[in-house]
Write a protein that holds these residues in place. Structure first.
Motif, short mmCIF file in Angstrom:
data_model
loop_
_atom_site.label_atom_id
_atom_site.label_comp_id
_atom_site.label_asym_id
_atom_site.label_seq_id
_atom_site.Cartn_x
_atom_site.Cartn_y
_atom_site.Cartn_z
N TYR A 57 0.84 -1.20 0.00
CA TYR A 57 0.00 0.00 0.00
C TYR A 57 0.87 1.26 0.00
O TYR A 57 0.62 2.21 -0.73
CB TYR A 57 -0.92 0.03 1.23
N PHE A 58 1.88 1.24 0.84
CA PHE A 58 2.76 2.41 0.96
C PHE A 58 3.50 2.68 -0.35
O PHE A 58 3.71 3.83 -0.73
CB PHE A 58 3.76 2.20 2.10
N GLU A 59 3.87 1.61 -1.05
CA GLU A 59 4.64 1.76 -2.29
C GLU A 59 3.79 2.29 -3.44
O GLU A 59 4.25 3.11 -4.24
CB GLU A 59 5.24 0.40 -2.70
N VAL A 60 2.54 1.84 -3.56
CA VAL A 60 1.75 2.15 -4.76
C VAL A 60 0.64 3.16 -4.52
O VAL A 60 0.13 3.75 -5.48
CB VAL A 60 1.14 0.86 -5.36
N GLY A 61 0.26 3.37 -3.28
CA GLY A 61 -0.86 4.27 -3.02
C GLY A 61 -0.47 5.73 -3.07
O GLY A 61 0.68 6.10 -2.84
N ASP A 62 -1.45 6.57 -3.40
CA ASP A 62 -1.28 8.02 -3.36
C ASP A 62 -1.98 8.52 -2.10
O ASP A 62 -3.22 8.52 -2.04
CB ASP A 62 -1.89 8.66 -4.61
#
Length: 751
Positions: A592-597
């Protein structure tokens, strides 16, 4: 259906029947035909009287678009024109039936066929007209002139109007020109009441202009300017063009208030483009969100443009650049292949396209069904197997009553039956921060094509249409065709048992996501997989808490993604959620941290970070609040168990803790977000009487507002800020969570 009645009473009877007819059983006057110009004229008069049309028809564009009144489908207006040409070959209808000619011109105009409408009007000799027909001709000419900002033409037509009622309309149009275009026209101050508008359709064709003129008077302007006054010295300007040519007379305005304008007036002032298409706003209000545009529908309904009218802090210019819309210039079917050619005035290598297919019959709009097929910019001409296109069809249900949910029209997907279908192509730009419009409230860019399918509905379809749902489902199951399996998956997804006590209820009984998944599996095995089918299957697995199976399908979707699309943010966030639900908490939150805005999607996944106290992944506004909460240290064991993916153990540990704000905090987060493979915390909501969404929202808000720890309360409110949960009207009393019940043990979830 050929109608031979010569009396207008017949057409009035059809109109009266439609008022009381059950939904879906109305008579469509557009699908009827007549055997003479006189009879066809009566039909058109009824059509034009039954709906609200505007000759001068404004579309209001802000962050969305609205319009007033009604339009006629292009496919229907073209049929009227073909009939008109046939009658023209048989007799001189311009001399014998001028009312019919005027009505045909109006149908063309309201259907967006402006060139045909203008051609018909220009073929009329006004000197040969008398009475109302003469005035009505001038009224149409004035509306065309207003649309294309030919004010000399408008003034010339208005001066020739003779009838008393129409003379009042002429004065009102003059007032409009004087008020908005500073035309210097002298006019009489007249009132046109609603009864006059309702009783005379030609006056009704200017209802929007009359309303705007009556509202946007000097007193109203002064009031709105005072409400939204600004001492700003900021200047913003821009241009409005169409096909590279300036559009004069277009209205621009500051969109200050939230929501779309009511069309009763502008938020502050109105600015009009000059002969160069330029406008300028001095003293821009600092609260301005968008530059809105009010433009005649005929100038924009078949155009494309980038919707980049948002006003940011540094914005200096906002332009509206209209170009011919994207469309199919040719389309045919040969040997099971769809052969196509696309025209795009704004084509570029970073643009792709979606072909959409839908029924031309408006009765099937109940479904909203369409087929999407992506086309690359390098494939502006090509061919596609029709059977592969048909695999993309699905049932895109819109919300309505449960009776409508089971309407057979919802289950007759595009290309299933032999019929005429609309084929449209829409652009998709690489930079998706600004949405690309392509056409507006019109089918002008749609290509109508006859496609061979089944000649009639199947036996299962017939049973479903008769309301024999369970018999239909048995037949579909035995039949096992791709269509039958799609219908069964849809019925188990949406439900198939109406609420006997409330036929208007949206909820249907019989939802079974396990069954829906089973039929999707059969469909894929029989007819092949598509991205849409795999996505549907993954959703069914998720809804039935089969997260291991969901993960397998998501991996297949990721592997099938084209090069460059593997990091699709939405798919990757779904995968992250699946990891968490499978007990892979650390992997899921990391993903989530890598791909989320965080700015756009943070409210979807911040709660997961909170449950394991991964404050290093949270924005400062969250982490700073939590790190100041001393009691949170008492829940380090809970956070650790969560991080290990043992959510039920974490719940049981928490349940044994004494009541406190921190316990309430984690309870709300768990009930709001958590599940685990094969089980669901939704079951706990049911035990607590919180299974209905509105009931849970009320519970969440009430428990949050009762907290003494303001920091924890603030974090819970931040999570739901974009959902507006804390702006809802609250009930007088909310039942508290029972201290005597352990929903985990009650449901025996560990089994």
């Amino acid at each position: 259906m050929t109608v031979i009645y010569a009396d207008s009473v017949f057409w009035l009877g059809v109109s009266a029947y439609n008022i009381v007819a059950p939904d879906g059983h109305e008579v469509n006057l557009m699908n009827m035909s007549a055997d003479s110009p006189e009879n066809e004229n009566r039909r058109l008069e009824q059509i034009l009287s039954d709906h609200d049309y505007n000759i001068y028809d404004l579309v209001w564009i802000e962050d969305g678009a609205t319009f007033q009144g009604t339009h006629i489908r292009g496919i229907d207006s073209r049929k009227v024109y073909e009939q008109f040409l046939e009658f023209s070959e048989e007799e001189d209808i311009f001399s014998e039936n001028i009312d019919y000619v005027l009505n045909v011109a109006l149908v063309q105009w309201f259907g967006g066929e402006s060139e045909k409408a203008i051609s018909i009007i220009e073929s009329i000799e006004p000197a040969e007209l008398d009475g109302d027909a003469y005035d009505e001709y001038q009224i149409i000419q004035a509306g065309i002139g207003l649309t294309y900002h030919d004010l000399d033409k408008v003034k010339n037509s208005l001066e020739k109007i003779k009838g008393e009622d129409y003379s009042k309309l002429a004065q009102k149009i003059k007032e409009f020109i004087s008020s908005f275009y500073d035309g210097g026209l002298e006019y009489e101050d007249v009132e046109i009441g609603q009864k006059t508008i309702d009783d005379n359709r030609y006056i009704g064709y200017y209802s929007e202009m009359i309303s705007l003129t009556d509202t946007w008077n000097s007193e109203y302007r002064e009031k709105r300017n005072e409400e939204n006054q600004s001492n700003s010295t900021r200047i913003l300007y821009g241009y409005v063009t169409r096909g590279g040519k300036a559009l004069e007379g277009v209205f621009l305005y500051e969109d200050i208030s939230s929501g779309m304008s009511s069309r009763e007036g502008f938020d502050r002032e109105v600015f009009v483009t000059d002969s160069e298409g330029r406008y300028q706003i001095k003293g821009l209000n600092p609260e301005t969100r968008h530059i809105g545009m009010a433009i005649p529908w005929h100038l924009i309904h078949d155009q494309q443009w980038i919707n980049n009218n948002k006003v940011e802090k540094e914005t200096e210019t906002v332009d509206f650049e209209l170009k011919d819309g994207v469309r199919f210039t040719s389309l045919s079917i040969e040997d099971g292949q769809l052969l196509y050619e696309i025209s795009d005035a704004a084509r570029n290598e970073n643009r792709s396209y979606f072909m959409k297919i839908r029924s031309t019959d408006p009765a099937y709009d109940i479904n909203g069904s369409s087929i999407d097929w992506e086309i690359n910019s390098s494939e502006m001409t090509g061919k596609i197997p029709l059977d592969e296109i048909a695999k993309r069809s699905s049932f895109s249900f819109s919300y309505g009553s449960s009776e409508e949910e089971l309407d057979i029209k919802r289950f007759l997907e595009p290309l299933y039956l032999t019929d005429e279908y609309y084929f449209e192509v829409r652009p998709v730009d690489e930079d998706r921060s600004n949405f690309s419009w392509n056409g507006l409230f019109s089918d002008a860019l749609a290509f109508s094509l006859h496609v061979e399918g089944r000649d009639e509905m199947s036996k299962g379809d017939a049973l479903l249409s008769e309301g024999k749902v369970e018999e239909a489902m048995e037949w579909y199951d035995t039949d096992g065709s791709a269509h039958s399996l799609k219908v069964l998956a849809a019925l188990y997804t949406r439900g198939y048992i109406p609420d006997e006590e409330n036929s208007a209820a949206w909820e249907l009984g019989g939802v079974d996501h396990f069954k829906a998944a089973e039929y999707m599996e059969r469909l894929i095995e029989k007819d092949g997989s598509t991205n849409d089918r795999l996505n549907q299957l993954a959703r069914q697995y998720k809804e039935s808490f089969q997260y291991e199976k969901e993960g397998e399908v998501l991996s297949e979707l990721r592997d099938a993604a084209e090069t460059g699309d593997s990091e699709d943010a939405y798919l990757e966030m779904v995968i992250a959620n699946n990891m968490i639900m499978r007990g892979r908490y650390i992997d899921g939150t990391d993903r989530y941290f890598e791909v989320g805005d965080p700015e756009i999607d943070g409210d979807r996944y911040f709660a997961y970070f909170l449950l394991g106290m991964r404050t290093e992944l949270l924005p400062d506004e969250y982490s700073n609040e939590l790190l100041e909460v001393e009691e949170i240290k008492d829940y380090e064991t809970f956070n650790q168990i969560m991080a290990e993916g043992k959510y039920i153990d974490a719940w049981e540990w928490m349940y044994k803790m004494p009541d406190s704000d921190i316990k309430t905090f984690y309870t709300l987060l768990m009930l709001d977000r958590m599940n685990l493979d094969g089980i669901s915390f939704k079951d706990m909501k049911t035990e607590l009487g919180l299974e209905e969404k509105d009931r849970f929202i009320d519970f969440y808000v009430e428990e949050t507002m009762k907290m003494e720890n303001e920091r924890l309360s603030k974090v819970l409110r931040l999570l739901k800020e974009d959902y507006n949960w804390f702006w809802r009207d609250m009930p007088d009393e909310i039942e508290p969570m029972s201290d005597e019940r352990d929903p985990v043990k009650d449901k025996k979830l560990n089994d």
